[in-house]
Write a protein that holds these residues in place. Structure first.
Motif, PDB file in Angstrom:
ATOM      1  N   PHE A 104     -23.832  63.786  83.679  1.00  0.00           N
ATOM      2  CA  PHE A 104     -22.712  63.363  82.844  1.00  0.00           C
ATOM      3  C   PHE A 104     -21.915  62.254  83.501  1.00  0.00           C
ATOM      4  O   PHE A 104     -21.408  61.355  82.814  1.00  0.00           O
ATOM      5  CB  PHE A 104     -21.808  64.561  82.526  1.00  0.00           C
ATOM      6  CG  PHE A 104     -21.977  65.052  81.128  1.00  0.00           C
ATOM      7  CD1 PHE A 104     -21.145  64.603  80.107  1.00  0.00           C
ATOM      8  CD2 PHE A 104     -22.981  65.939  80.812  1.00  0.00           C
ATOM      9  CE1 PHE A 104     -21.310  65.041  78.812  1.00  0.00           C
ATOM     10  CE2 PHE A 104     -23.162  66.382  79.522  1.00  0.00           C
ATOM     11  CZ  PHE A 104     -22.317  65.937  78.509  1.00  0.00           C
TER      12      PHE A 104
ATOM     13  N   VAL B 288     -21.270  58.803  81.581  1.00  0.00           N
ATOM     14  CA  VAL B 288     -19.939  58.237  81.341  1.00  0.00           C
ATOM     15  C   VAL B 288     -19.841  56.845  81.949  1.00  0.00           C
ATOM     16  O   VAL B 288     -19.228  55.935  81.371  1.00  0.00           O
ATOM     17  CB  VAL B 288     -18.848  59.164  81.906  1.00  0.00           C
ATOM     18  CG1 VAL B 288     -17.477  58.502  81.825  1.00  0.00           C
ATOM     19  CG2 VAL B 288     -18.829  60.482  81.159  1.00  0.00           C
TER      20      VAL B 288
ATOM     21  N   ASN C  35     -22.031  54.752  79.400  1.00  0.00           N
ATOM     22  CA  ASN C  35     -21.603  54.778  77.995  1.00  0.00           C
ATOM     23  C   ASN C  35     -20.105  54.572  77.819  1.00  0.00           C
ATOM     24  O   ASN C  35     -19.656  53.941  76.862  1.00  0.00           O
ATOM     25  CB  ASN C  35     -22.005  56.118  77.372  1.00  0.00           C
ATOM     26  CG  ASN C  35     -21.645  56.232  75.915  1.00  0.00           C
ATOM     27  OD1 ASN C  35     -22.347  55.713  75.039  1.00  0.00           O
ATOM     28  ND2 ASN C  35     -20.557  56.922  75.605  1.00  0.00           N
TER      29      ASN C  35
ATOM     30  N   PRO D   8     -16.111  56.484  77.683  1.00  0.00           N
ATOM     31  CA  PRO D   8     -15.575  57.562  76.848  1.00  0.00           C
ATOM     32  C   PRO D   8     -15.503  57.160  75.377  1.00  0.00           C
ATOM     33  O   PRO D   8     -15.666  55.992  75.028  1.00  0.00           O
ATOM     34  CB  PRO D   8     -14.176  57.782  77.426  1.00  0.00           C
ATOM     35  CG  PRO D   8     -13.796  56.438  77.973  1.00  0.00           C
ATOM     36  CD  PRO D   8     -15.068  55.836  78.493  1.00  0.00           C
ATOM     37  N   SER D   9     -15.247  58.159  74.550  1.00  0.00           N
ATOM     38  CA  SER D   9     -15.066  57.916  73.119  1.00  0.00           C
ATOM     39  C   SER D   9     -13.588  57.638  72.856  1.00  0.00           C
ATOM     40  O   SER D   9     -12.757  58.537  72.946  1.00  0.00           O
ATOM     41  CB  SER D   9     -15.529  59.141  72.317  1.00  0.00           C
ATOM     42  OG  SER D   9     -15.271  58.958  70.940  1.00  0.00           O
TER      43      SER D   9
ATOM     44  N   TYR E 170     -20.297  59.972  69.826  1.00  0.00           N
ATOM     45  CA  TYR E 170     -19.808  59.711  71.178  1.00  0.00           C
ATOM     46  C   TYR E 170     -20.571  58.595  71.886  1.00  0.00           C
ATOM     47  O   TYR E 170     -20.182  58.176  72.974  1.00  0.00           O
ATOM     48  CB  TYR E 170     -19.882  60.982  72.024  1.00  0.00           C
ATOM     49  CG  TYR E 170     -18.859  62.026  71.622  1.00  0.00           C
ATOM     50  CD1 TYR E 170     -17.542  61.931  72.064  1.00  0.00           C
ATOM     51  CD2 TYR E 170     -19.203  63.082  70.790  1.00  0.00           C
ATOM     52  CE1 TYR E 170     -16.592  62.870  71.695  1.00  0.00           C
ATOM     53  CE2 TYR E 170     -18.262  64.028  70.411  1.00  0.00           C
ATOM     54  CZ  TYR E 170     -16.958  63.919  70.861  1.00  0.00           C
ATOM     55  OH  TYR E 170     -16.020  64.842  70.486  1.00  0.00           O
TER      56      TYR E 170
ATOM     57  N   PHE F 130     -16.359  68.071  80.552  1.00  0.00           N
ATOM     58  CA  PHE F 130     -16.526  66.632  80.427  1.00  0.00           C
ATOM     59  C   PHE F 130     -16.113  66.146  79.041  1.00  0.00           C
ATOM     60  O   PHE F 130     -15.416  65.136  78.896  1.00  0.00           O
ATOM     61  CB  PHE F 130     -17.981  66.243  80.693  1.00  0.00           C
ATOM     62  CG  PHE F 130     -18.230  65.758  82.096  1.00  0.00           C
ATOM     63  CD1 PHE F 130     -17.971  64.443  82.449  1.00  0.00           C
ATOM     64  CD2 PHE F 130     -18.727  66.613  83.062  1.00  0.00           C
ATOM     65  CE1 PHE F 130     -18.202  63.988  83.738  1.00  0.00           C
ATOM     66  CE2 PHE F 130     -18.962  66.178  84.352  1.00  0.00           C
ATOM     67  CZ  PHE F 130     -18.697  64.854  84.697  1.00  0.00           C
TER      68      PHE F 130
ATOM     69  N   VAL G 274     -12.961  63.814  79.592  1.00  0.00           N
ATOM     70  CA  VAL G 274     -13.405  62.439  79.829  1.00  0.00           C
ATOM     71  C   VAL G 274     -13.922  61.767  78.568  1.00  0.00           C
ATOM     72  O   VAL G 274     -13.523  60.648  78.237  1.00  0.00           O
ATOM     73  CB  VAL G 274     -14.504  62.399  80.923  1.00  0.00           C
ATOM     74  CG1 VAL G 274     -14.976  60.971  81.158  1.00  0.00           C
ATOM     75  CG2 VAL G 274     -13.991  63.014  82.211  1.00  0.00           C
ATOM     76  N   MET G 275     -14.793  62.457  77.848  1.00  0.00           N
ATOM     77  CA  MET G 275     -15.479  61.837  76.713  1.00  0.00           C
ATOM     78  C   MET G 275     -14.583  61.664  75.492  1.00  0.00           C
ATOM     79  O   MET G 275     -14.740  60.708  74.730  1.00  0.00           O
ATOM     80  CB  MET G 275     -16.709  62.663  76.343  1.00  0.00           C
ATOM     81  CG  MET G 275     -17.851  62.529  77.315  1.00  0.00           C
ATOM     82  SD  MET G 275     -18.411  60.817  77.483  1.00  0.00           S
ATOM     83  CE  MET G 275     -18.966  60.473  75.814  1.00  0.00           C
TER      84      MET G 275
END
Length: 340
Positions: A105, A109, A112, A114-115, A219, A296, A300-301
């Motif tokens: 993860f 992160v 990618n 976060p969202s 996400y 996560f 975070v996401m």
């Protein structure tokens, strides 16, 4: 006379030789007989021991002055390979379920990101969880984290921690982990039971949940997935998957844990005790992996997601983006509760 004396002496010598030979033969025969007796006794003893172990392995009860429930069982009857399941498979698996998922993860992160909330924070917060729900979440979450860490230590620490701290340090760590694990089991059981019963009504799958999985909940910030915000009710499809994993795997942990924690109440057989250890460890692997993912996703996401379980309120734009079906239902029924 001289010749007669010589003959008499010779005869005497012959008799002495014959008598000595006879005595030697008697001693040899007696020694052979004694050796045979010893061999027969050893063979009889070995046969008796073999018969005893065969009887023990077949489950034949013995006799003892013990008053324990299974005093008649001389030896453990479970297959020997069950001992290796714990050391060779479960210990590495729970290490991977925690540290492996963390690394995966963290890398995800980093690539990618976060969202983010597309429209930013609105500054308007609506009620998502009651104070009791927030309290209940942490009653389950904090013991769960401590149980994972102490269980990780007890299950695999001898392979990954003991070589670095020595015998005395390891003994102290094991004692602390065992005591903490036993104490934290009680609030975890309470939290698991209440959360499963009280939150179940919002966790059943809906038709739009399958679309949520197809776009990974929106996400992902690349390719055809970028900017997708699939429909979701009070709980999205990922949260529902986590809930049912927690309900069933957590239930297995609770039942097997009670067997191990209260043996005087449950009075399990040795085979059931070993089976409980295996089930407890295997279920913990699932819970540990999903817990890491859950943390996560909440911290975070999902920008703005953690606030839900701190105050019980969420930003209105967060609700519209991540749980639009739930938000629309509340708005239509005029049930939105805003934070003063």
């Amino acid at each position: 006379m001289k010749s007669f004396a010589s003959m008499l002496f010779s005869a005497a010598m012959v008799c002495a030789v014959l008598f000595g030979s006879g005595l030697a033969m008697v001693h040899i025969a007696q020694a052979d007989e004694a050796q045979t007796s010893i061999q027969q006794a050893v063979a009889s003893q070995q046969t008796g021991i073999a018969d005893m172990w065969r009887a023990a392995k077949s489950g034949q009860a013995g006799y003892t002055t013990s008053n324990s429930p299974f005093h008649g069982a001389l030896i453990n009857q479970y297959p020997a390979e069950r001992l290796t399941y714990r050391s060779d498979y479960l210990a590495p698996a729970i290490m991977l379920s925690v540290f492996g998922v963390i690394l995966i993860f963290a890398a995800f992160v980093a690539v990618n990101g976060p969202s983010r909330l597309e429209k930013g924070f609105s500054g308007v917060e609506i009620k998502r969880w009651s104070k009791f729900d927030v309290w209940l979440h942490w009653i389950g979450a904090i013991p769960c984290l401590l149980l994972i860490l102490t269980g990780l230590t007890l299950l695999g620490g001898r392979y990954f921690i003991q070589p670095w701290v020595g015998e005395a340090g390891w003994a102290a760590i094991v004692n602390f982990s065992k005591q903490t694990h036993d104490v934290m089991a009680i609030p975890f059981i309470v939290g698991w039971f209440l959360m499963t019963i009280l939150w179940m009504k919002n966790q059943f799958l809906a038709s739009y949940d399958f679309k949520w999985f197809l776009v990974v909940g929106g996400y992902l910030n690349f390719g055809p997935f970028k900017g997708k915000h699939p429909d979701a009710g009070f709980a999205n499809a990922g949260e529902k998957l986590w809930f049912w994993t927690f309900a069933f795997a957590g239930g297995a942990i609770v039942v097997s844990g009670i067997i191990m924690l209260f043996p005087n109440w449950v009075e399990p057989s040795r085979s059931l005790s070993m089976l409980a250890i295996i089930i407890h460890g295997a279920s913990s692997v699932l819970i540990a992996a999903f817990t890491v993912v859950h943390i996560f996703m909440a911290t975070v996401m999902s920008e703005g997601g953690m606030e839900c379980m701190v105050s019980g309120y969420c930003d209105e734009n967060w609700a519209k983006q991540h749980h639009n079906v739930w938000y629309d239902d509340l708005k239509r029924d005029n049930k939105l509760e805003y934070r003063a």
